[in-house]
Design a protein around this motif. Structure first.
Motif, short mmCIF file in Angstrom:
data_model
loop_
_atom_site.label_atom_id
_atom_site.label_comp_id
_atom_site.label_asym_id
_atom_site.label_seq_id
_atom_site.Cartn_x
_atom_site.Cartn_y
_atom_site.Cartn_z
N GLU A 1 -44.12 -19.14 28.83
CA GLU A 1 -43.86 -18.79 27.43
C GLU A 1 -42.83 -17.68 27.32
N THR B 1 -42.58 -17.92 16.93
CA THR B 1 -41.52 -17.31 17.76
C THR B 1 -41.86 -17.40 19.25
N THR B 2 -42.98 -18.06 19.57
CA THR B 2 -43.32 -18.28 20.98
C THR B 2 -42.78 -19.64 21.39
N LYS C 1 -40.60 -15.20 24.21
CA LYS C 1 -40.59 -14.69 22.83
C LYS C 1 -39.17 -14.78 22.29
N SER D 1 -36.16 -14.25 19.52
CA SER D 1 -35.70 -13.38 18.42
C SER D 1 -34.25 -13.73 18.10
#
Ligand code: FMN
Length: 325
Positions: free
Chosen positions: A255, A245-246, A257, A259
């Motif tokens: 970077e 999920t990075t 995250k 979702s």
């Protein structure tokens, strides 16, 4: 104020029209502005040959001029003289036309704010030869920039790397990006003058790029008429994925995250990551430090394997004879 328009398209065709209309916008907003326009199509801007002469000269106390002499120098001088740049390039096979990349490769490294300041700091501490004050530091002064990508296709599918790639021009010099616009659909628009909204956006881009010259970076609001993009720094929608999920923004190197909420995809880039984006001093400095460390890693390896490498390199130097033996 000096505003420069750079078009990589055909003479008087779509890129020229869009850049010139943006320049009209800048002139409307700032009647005293000095406007310059360059069409690069017939210019010779050869590729960087990776000779390293520019950085070697800088590290020996000199300037970091490019030793390939062609029309590059004229374009470089125009960019150096400008306070604001409006740049348009046509998409050729999904990306900006190759000549644009030739300019990027020769301009970017030689205007890298961190790399140059790294050398100047070493001059000041006496670790490197040369007078830090002799370097024309005004070359690295703040500039604003806006990017217009021009494509024929009716969907952004065929201009997928156009706008994003244009951002490679200004980040080493830490130019402040004011706007970008993906002017695809030229194949059906026929002529930008038949699309009033498009011409209106160009005027707005011109006005804002010039106005941002007199503003602080933090007060410049990104102008993204087609959306603000996924990355909050470069406002592009490209992402590098690695099965976790990075994710990374390939332009900024930061970077995020990832979702998923039903059909909605969210990508959160923390403040800390945003602060180390490639186009910031911190981001550039990470790379300067990395590059400066290469010698310490490679030299011992090369010295320890001198004979082996001499033998192996015969395979490369005598390739034609050896492959046909
Ligand atoms: C070799 C070549 C490749 C092209 N590839 C693309 C492409 O991948 N996607 C696209 O949208 N347009 C593509 N085009 C169309 C140009 O981007 C378009 O005609 C643009 O308006 C050219 O800019 P100019 O009118 O300022 O010269 C291509 C054109 C040429 C000549």
């Amino acid at each position: 104020m000096k505003v420069l328009g750079l078009s990589f398209g055909k003479k008087n065709a779509n890129d020229d029209i869009l850049v010139k209309e943006a320049l009209y916008g800048a002139k409307e907003a700032f009647p005293d502005a000095e406007i310059k326009f360059i069409n690069t199509q017939r210019l010779t801007i050869d590729r960087c040959i990776g000779c390293g002469a520019c950085s070697a000269c800088l590290e020996k106390g000199g300037d970091n001029d490019c030793i390939i002499k062609d029309d590059y120098q004229m374009v470089e001088e125009a960019v150096r003289a400008a306070d604001a740049v409006i740049l348009a390039a046509p998409v050729y096979v999904l990306q900006p036309v190759g000549q644009f990349k030739n300019l990027v490769d020769r301009f970017g490294c030689r205007h890298d704010v961190s790399a140059i300041n790294w050398v100047l700091d070493k001059r000041r501490s006496g670790e490197m030869p040369g007078d830090a004050d002799a370097y024309p530091i005004e070359r690295l002064r703040r500039r604003t920039v806006s990017y217009i990508s021009v494509g024929g296709a009716t969907t952004d599918n065929w201009t997928s790397m156009g706008t994003a790639s244009l951002h490679l021009f200004g980040f080493p010099a830490m130019m402040k990006v004011v706007a970008n616009y993906n002017a695809n659909c030229m194949g059906t628009v026929a002529n930008p003058y038949l699309d009033e909204e498009l011409i209106g956006h160009m005027h707005e881009i011109g006005k804002r790029t010039a106005a941002a010259v007199n503003m602080e970076d933090k007060d410049v609001e990104f102008y993204g008429p087609k959306g603000m993009g996924t990355c909050p720094v470069c406002h592009q929608d490209l992402l590098m994925v690695n099965g976790t999920t990075t994710v990374q923004c390939p332009i900024c190197g930061i970077e995020g995250k990832l979702s998923v909420d039903g059909e909605k995809l969210n990508v959160e880039f923390s403040e800390a990551q945003q602060a180390r984006a490639r186009g910031t001093f911190a981001g550039l400095r990470e790379h300067t430090t990395e590059i400066q460390g290469f010698g310490a890693v490679c030299m011992p390896k090369i010295m320890a394997n001198k004979e082996l490498l001499e033998e192996k390199m015969k395979r490369i130097k005598n390739f034609d004879e050896m492959i046909n033996a």
